[in-house]
Design a protein around this motif. Structure first.
Motif, PDB file in Angstrom:
ATOM      1  N   SER A   1      84.724  -4.989  -3.187  1.00 18.80           N
ATOM      2  CA  SER A   1      83.429  -4.576  -2.635  1.00 18.80           C
ATOM      3  C   SER A   1      82.297  -5.402  -3.221  1.00 18.80           C
ATOM      4  CB  SER A   1      83.194  -3.086  -2.925  1.00 18.80           C
ATOM      5  OG  SER A   1      84.156  -2.282  -2.297  1.00 18.80           O
TER       6      SER A   1
ATOM      7  N   SER B   1      79.847  -7.988  -1.195  1.00 22.93           N
ATOM      8  CA  SER B   1      78.403  -7.797  -1.249  1.00 22.93           C
ATOM      9  C   SER B   1      77.702  -9.071  -1.727  1.00 22.93           C
ATOM     10  CB  SER B   1      78.073  -6.625  -2.183  1.00 22.93           C
ATOM     11  OG  SER B   1      76.684  -6.443  -2.285  1.00 22.93           O
TER      12      SER B   1
ATOM     13  N   GLU C   1      79.156   5.498   7.357  1.00 20.81           N
ATOM     14  CA  GLU C   1      77.774   5.976   7.283  1.00 20.81           C
ATOM     15  C   GLU C   1      76.854   4.814   6.951  1.00 20.81           C
ATOM     16  OE1 GLU C   1      75.085   9.272   4.832  1.00 20.81           O
ATOM     17  OE2 GLU C   1      77.215   8.988   4.367  1.00 20.81           O
ATOM     18  N   ILE C   2      75.767   4.732   7.687  1.00 20.35           N
ATOM     19  CA  ILE C   2      74.753   3.710   7.426  1.00 20.35           C
ATOM     20  C   ILE C   2      73.506   4.421   6.943  1.00 20.35           C
ATOM     21  CG2 ILE C   2      73.434   1.792   8.404  1.00 20.35           C
ATOM     22  CD1 ILE C   2      75.597   1.592  10.565  1.00 20.35           C
ATOM     23  N   LYS C   3      72.988   3.997   5.808  1.00 23.05           N
ATOM     24  CA  LYS C   3      71.878   4.698   5.179  1.00 23.05           C
ATOM     25  C   LYS C   3      70.662   4.781   6.095  1.00 23.05           C
ATOM     26  CE  LYS C   3      73.004   3.666   0.351  1.00 23.05           C
ATOM     27  NZ  LYS C   3      72.551   2.977  -0.880  1.00 23.05           N
TER      28      LYS C   3
ATOM     29  N   GLU D   1      88.012   2.106   2.611  1.00 22.22           N
ATOM     30  CA  GLU D   1      86.964   2.473   1.660  1.00 22.22           C
ATOM     31  C   GLU D   1      86.079   1.276   1.321  1.00 22.22           C
ATOM     32  OE1 GLU D   1      88.543   4.366  -1.765  1.00 22.22           O
ATOM     33  OE2 GLU D   1      89.533   5.973  -0.655  1.00 22.22           O
TER      34      GLU D   1
ATOM     35  N   SER E   1      83.626   0.954   4.194  1.00 23.80           N
ATOM     36  CA  SER E   1      82.617   2.024   4.141  1.00 23.80           C
ATOM     37  C   SER E   1      81.561   1.728   3.095  1.00 23.80           C
ATOM     38  CB  SER E   1      83.292   3.364   3.838  1.00 23.80           C
ATOM     39  OG  SER E   1      84.169   3.734   4.877  1.00 23.80           O
ATOM     40  N   SER E   2      81.995   1.230   1.950  1.00 26.02           N
ATOM     41  CA  SER E   2      81.055   0.902   0.873  1.00 26.02           C
ATOM     42  C   SER E   2      80.125  -0.227   1.284  1.00 26.02           C
ATOM     43  CB  SER E   2      81.841   0.522  -0.381  1.00 26.02           C
ATOM     44  OG  SER E   2      80.976   0.106  -1.411  1.00 26.02           O
TER      45      SER E   2
ATOM     46  N   LEU F   1      77.367   0.703   4.115  1.00 28.91           N
ATOM     47  CA  LEU F   1      76.269   1.567   3.687  1.00 28.91           C
ATOM     48  C   LEU F   1      74.928   0.844   3.689  1.00 28.91           C
ATOM     49  CD1 LEU F   1      77.640   3.738   0.732  1.00 28.91           C
ATOM     50  CD2 LEU F   1      76.593   4.575   2.844  1.00 28.91           C
ATOM     51  N   ASP F   2      74.943  -0.427   3.297  1.00 26.46           N
ATOM     52  CA  ASP F   2      73.691  -1.177   3.177  1.00 26.46           C
ATOM     53  C   ASP F   2      73.359  -2.034   4.391  1.00 26.46           C
ATOM     54  OD1 ASP F   2      73.122  -0.195   0.603  1.00 26.46           O
ATOM     55  OD2 ASP F   2      74.478  -1.661  -0.303  1.00 26.46           O
TER      56      ASP F   2
ATOM     57  N   SER G   1      71.619  -1.935   7.050  1.00 23.10           N
ATOM     58  CA  SER G   1      70.577  -1.177   7.749  1.00 23.10           C
ATOM     59  C   SER G   1      70.112  -1.828   9.044  1.00 23.10           C
ATOM     60  CB  SER G   1      69.368  -0.985   6.819  1.00 23.10           C
ATOM     61  OG  SER G   1      69.744  -0.281   5.659  1.00 23.10           O
TER      62      SER G   1
ATOM     63  N   SER H   1      74.969   6.993  12.028  1.00 22.33           N
ATOM     64  CA  SER H   1      73.997   5.914  11.931  1.00 22.33           C
ATOM     65  C   SER H   1      72.678   6.340  12.553  1.00 22.33           C
ATOM     66  CB  SER H   1      74.520   4.651  12.636  1.00 22.33           C
ATOM     67  OG  SER H   1      73.516   3.662  12.709  1.00 22.33           O
TER      68      SER H   1
END
Length: 386
Positions: A61, A65, A123-125, A153, A156-157, A160-161, A163, A183
């Motif tokens: 992850s 990133s 999930e998207i913040k 996983e 998913s991590s 998240l960012d 956006s 989202s």
């Protein structure tokens, strides 16, 4: 280049070629493999950064990133567009940063252990996207291929960012049984295909405009997005539920506002028609302009179902019918209300195009034309293709 002319570019040392390539925009570098055989090999090396072997989920992850956030188109040391990360000896992920803010992630596995069933939440913040540094890669389209129980996983991590994510494509997830997508930000287009174990799909994306689903139809729960304009349900294999477990009500309210709709006959017969039987005279797809209808034949009973559906679509302009013999068909005979049919003749006043694909029988076309003649005005121009 003349065949007798010396190829000075290919004769340069590898390190110098890689350095030259690093200054080129991606659209130009895509043509490098066509220059020569050696340039094809150089192109492969130019794309790939150092591998990470046997990394933990946290390490993978972090590497992903860093790869995304450190990217810089204008910096030759930071504009590498491909990365390969190894989880273990049998699983690795290939990540490519493409033009137009598209990122591809393909997961490969040599074993069958990763086809284990799993549930997945993406999930998207809900946040105002932070100011993007020049070195960051903006992911607006994300294509995920063959994510499994070991690797979901990591995705998913990472997501998240994201956006700025507008377009999400998921395919080939053989073990995926339940998917939740949350989202509340920018997601506009969602495509899911080839996930044969999928049983539950939960979507909360209020700005969604396009939903494309291909495979066995799961139980779908959709929240808060009456903005949907294009709904594609290419579910020729049939349902993944049993004993009429699917509640079509919430989904029906969403696709009711669609302007373009792809549908299999069996969905109308088994799900839509029973759910609106009490409000048959008032329920309409008022905004629907284009229908793509999938069936296994054009026998008279099937045509009757199509006509029955079209009477709910007063604004329809274009109809595309695809015949696929392998398409799932309803097990029970569907009876069309003849009295209702007679009351609503010649309702397709806006219809301009009718196209039949996949059928080689001339009788199918003739039967369809005869049925459609009862739906349009006598002097109404209509283009029929097959």
């Amino acid at each position: 280049m003349d065949e007798h002319e010396q190829d000075n570019l290919s004769s340069l040392p590898l390190e110098l070629l890689l350095y030259i390539i690093s200054f080129l925009p991606f659209e130009s570098t895509r043509l490098i493999p066509f220059v020569s055989t050696r340039c094809r090999s150089v192109w492969s090396q130019a794309l790939v950064v150092a591998h990470i072997h046997n990394g933990s989920i946290e390490e993978i992850s972090h590497a992903l990133s860093s790869f995304i956030h450190n990217f810089n188109e204008d910096d030759p040391s930071k504009n590498t567009r491909k990365m390969e990360l190894h989880f273990d000896k049998s699983t690795f992920v290939s990540t490519i940063l493409g033009p137009h803010n598209v990122m591809h992630m393909n997961f490969f596995s040599n074993g069958s252990k990763n086809e284990e069933s799993y549930c997945w939440r993406i999930e998207i913040k809900d946040q105002i996207p932070r100011r993007v540094e020049p070195s960051g890669f903006l992911v607006k389209t994300l294509c995920l291929d063959s994510v499994d129980s070991l690797t979901h996983e990591v995705v998913s991590s990472m997501v998240l960012d994201c956006s700025w994510l507008e377009n999400l494509k998921i395919c080939g997830c053989k073990g995926l049984t339940s998917l939740t997508i949350d989202s509340p930000t920018k997601l506009v287009h969602l495509s899911i295909s080839d996930c044969p174990k999928m049983r539950y799909l939960n979507i909360r994306t209020p700005k969604l405009k396009t939903l494309h689903y291909q495979g066995f139809l799961p139980s779908i729960k959709i929240h808060e997005h009456f903005n949907l304009t294009n709904a594609i349900f290419n579910v020729r294999q049939g349902p993944s539920y049993y004993n009429n477990a699917l509640d079509i009500g919430p989904l029906l309210l969403i696709i009711k506002n669609s302007q373009s709709l792809t549908l299999c006959r069996w969905i109308f017969e088994e799900l839509i028609k029973p759910s609106i039987s009490s409000s048959w005279t008032s329920f309409q797809f008022y905004k629907l302009h284009e229908l793509r209808w999938i069936d296994n034949s054009m026998k008279q009973e099937n045509i009757n179902s199509l006509i029955s559906f079209l009477k709910l679509c007063p604004s329809i302009e274009r109809i595309f019918i695809t015949i696929d013999l392998n398409t799932y068909s309803s097990k029970e005979d569907i009876i069309v209300d003849a009295e209702h049919e007679s009351k609503h003749a010649r309702t397709l006043k806006n219809l301009k195009l009718l196209k039949l694909e996949g059928s080689k029988r001339e009788d199918d076309k003739n039967q369809l034309i005869l049925a459609m003649q009862e739906m349009v005005n006598i002097d109404q121009p209509l283009l029929i293709l097959s």
